[in-house]
Design a protein around this motif. Sequence first.
Motif, PDB file in Angstrom:
ATOM      1  N   ASP A 113      70.026  38.546 -24.004  1.00  0.00           N
ATOM      2  CA  ASP A 113      69.958  38.816 -22.563  1.00  0.00           C
ATOM      3  C   ASP A 113      68.621  38.378 -21.970  1.00  0.00           C
ATOM      4  N   ALA A 114      67.524  38.587 -22.695  1.00  0.00           N
ATOM      5  CA  ALA A 114      66.205  38.190 -22.192  1.00  0.00           C
ATOM      6  C   ALA A 114      66.102  36.667 -22.072  1.00  0.00           C
ATOM      7  N   ILE A 115      66.608  35.966 -23.071  1.00  0.00           N
ATOM      8  CA  ILE A 115      66.578  34.498 -23.002  1.00  0.00           C
ATOM      9  C   ILE A 115      67.475  34.015 -21.866  1.00  0.00           C
ATOM     10  N   PHE A 116      68.650  34.624 -21.742  1.00  0.00           N
ATOM     11  CA  PHE A 116      69.595  34.251 -20.686  1.00  0.00           C
ATOM     12  C   PHE A 116      68.971  34.442 -19.307  1.00  0.00           C
ATOM     13  N   ALA A 117      68.304  35.588 -19.111  1.00  0.00           N
ATOM     14  CA  ALA A 117      67.666  35.870 -17.816  1.00  0.00           C
ATOM     15  C   ALA A 117      66.534  34.877 -17.534  1.00  0.00           C
ATOM     16  N   ALA A 118      65.788  34.479 -18.546  1.00  0.00           N
ATOM     17  CA  ALA A 118      64.702  33.521 -18.352  1.00  0.00           C
ATOM     18  C   ALA A 118      65.231  32.126 -18.009  1.00  0.00           C
ATOM     19  N   LEU A 119      66.355  31.756 -18.601  1.00  0.00           N
ATOM     20  CA  LEU A 119      66.911  30.422 -18.349  1.00  0.00           C
ATOM     21  C   LEU A 119      67.688  30.337 -17.044  1.00  0.00           C
ATOM     22  N   TYR A 120      68.368  31.421 -16.696  1.00  0.00           N
ATOM     23  CA  TYR A 120      69.263  31.387 -15.545  1.00  0.00           C
ATOM     24  C   TYR A 120      68.958  32.546 -14.592  1.00  0.00           C
ATOM     25  N   ARG A 122      69.181  32.577 -11.332  1.00  0.00           N
ATOM     26  CA  ARG A 122      70.031  32.597 -10.134  1.00  0.00           C
ATOM     27  C   ARG A 122      71.438  33.061 -10.481  1.00  0.00           C
ATOM     28  N   GLU A 123      72.274  33.020  -9.476  1.00  0.00           N
ATOM     29  CA  GLU A 123      73.652  33.497  -9.622  1.00  0.00           C
ATOM     30  C   GLU A 123      74.559  32.544 -10.409  1.00  0.00           C
ATOM     31  N   ASP A 124      74.324  31.228 -10.323  1.00  0.00           N
ATOM     32  CA  ASP A 124      75.201  30.264 -10.990  1.00  0.00           C
ATOM     33  C   ASP A 124      74.870  30.188 -12.481  1.00  0.00           C
ATOM     34  N   LYS A 125      75.553  31.020 -13.260  1.00  0.00           N
ATOM     35  CA  LYS A 125      75.236  31.152 -14.682  1.00  0.00           C
ATOM     36  C   LYS A 125      76.432  30.751 -15.538  1.00  0.00           C
ATOM     37  N   PRO A 126      76.156  30.094 -16.657  1.00  0.00           N
ATOM     38  CA  PRO A 126      77.235  29.837 -17.623  1.00  0.00           C
ATOM     39  C   PRO A 126      77.484  31.112 -18.440  1.00  0.00           C
ATOM     40  N   GLY A 127      78.376  31.035 -19.387  1.00  0.00           N
ATOM     41  CA  GLY A 127      78.629  32.175 -20.260  1.00  0.00           C
ATOM     42  C   GLY A 127      77.418  32.461 -21.142  1.00  0.00           C
ATOM     43  N   ILE A 128      77.222  33.713 -21.495  1.00  0.00           N
ATOM     44  CA  ILE A 128      76.042  34.109 -22.280  1.00  0.00           C
ATOM     45  C   ILE A 128      76.063  33.510 -23.685  1.00  0.00           C
TER      46      ILE A 128
END
Length: 170
Positions: A113-120, A122-128
């Motif tokens: 989740d921390a890596i996902f939040a750092a990479l994305y 904004r709202e337009d996010k791919p799957g985790i």
Amino acid sequence: MADLLLTCEERLVDTRQVLSELLDAVRRTRGLTQDGAASDPMPALLAPEALTQMLAALEPWASDAPRRRAPPRSLRRDEGIFYIGQRRLPLSDTETRVLAEIWEAPSEPVSRDAIFAALYPREDKPGIGVIDVFVSNLRQKLKLASDGGEYIVSIRGKGWALQSDRCQRD
């Protein structure tokens, strides 16, 4: 990748030529010593010390030789670029960002989740699950660049961390 493969091919062709020449020299010299003409000066390359060094260098490729790996080289970061030893890692921008996130937290694992939040952010996010793909690709690139070393460890239920003994931090 194509450039890396081309460089490998060129080096292997050069190595094959050198090994072929060495094999011919060894066979000629062996023939001289068996014919009793060993009084002829032997090339320095085929002196007993040089032959011993050649055998030691060829040992990892011998069919009966135990498979030994060189000690893993350190992972380091210099001005935002990651290296294994002196070799620059061929990472994509996203892979560099993922590795940077793990690098910045040396004492604790970094969660998906921390890596996902750092990479994305904004709202337009791919799957985790894309984070798993990035970490897998990083592991493969680190392994290839280090001749088999493991640098990223999984910590069940917590995330990923770098093996601190394989990292060279300033």
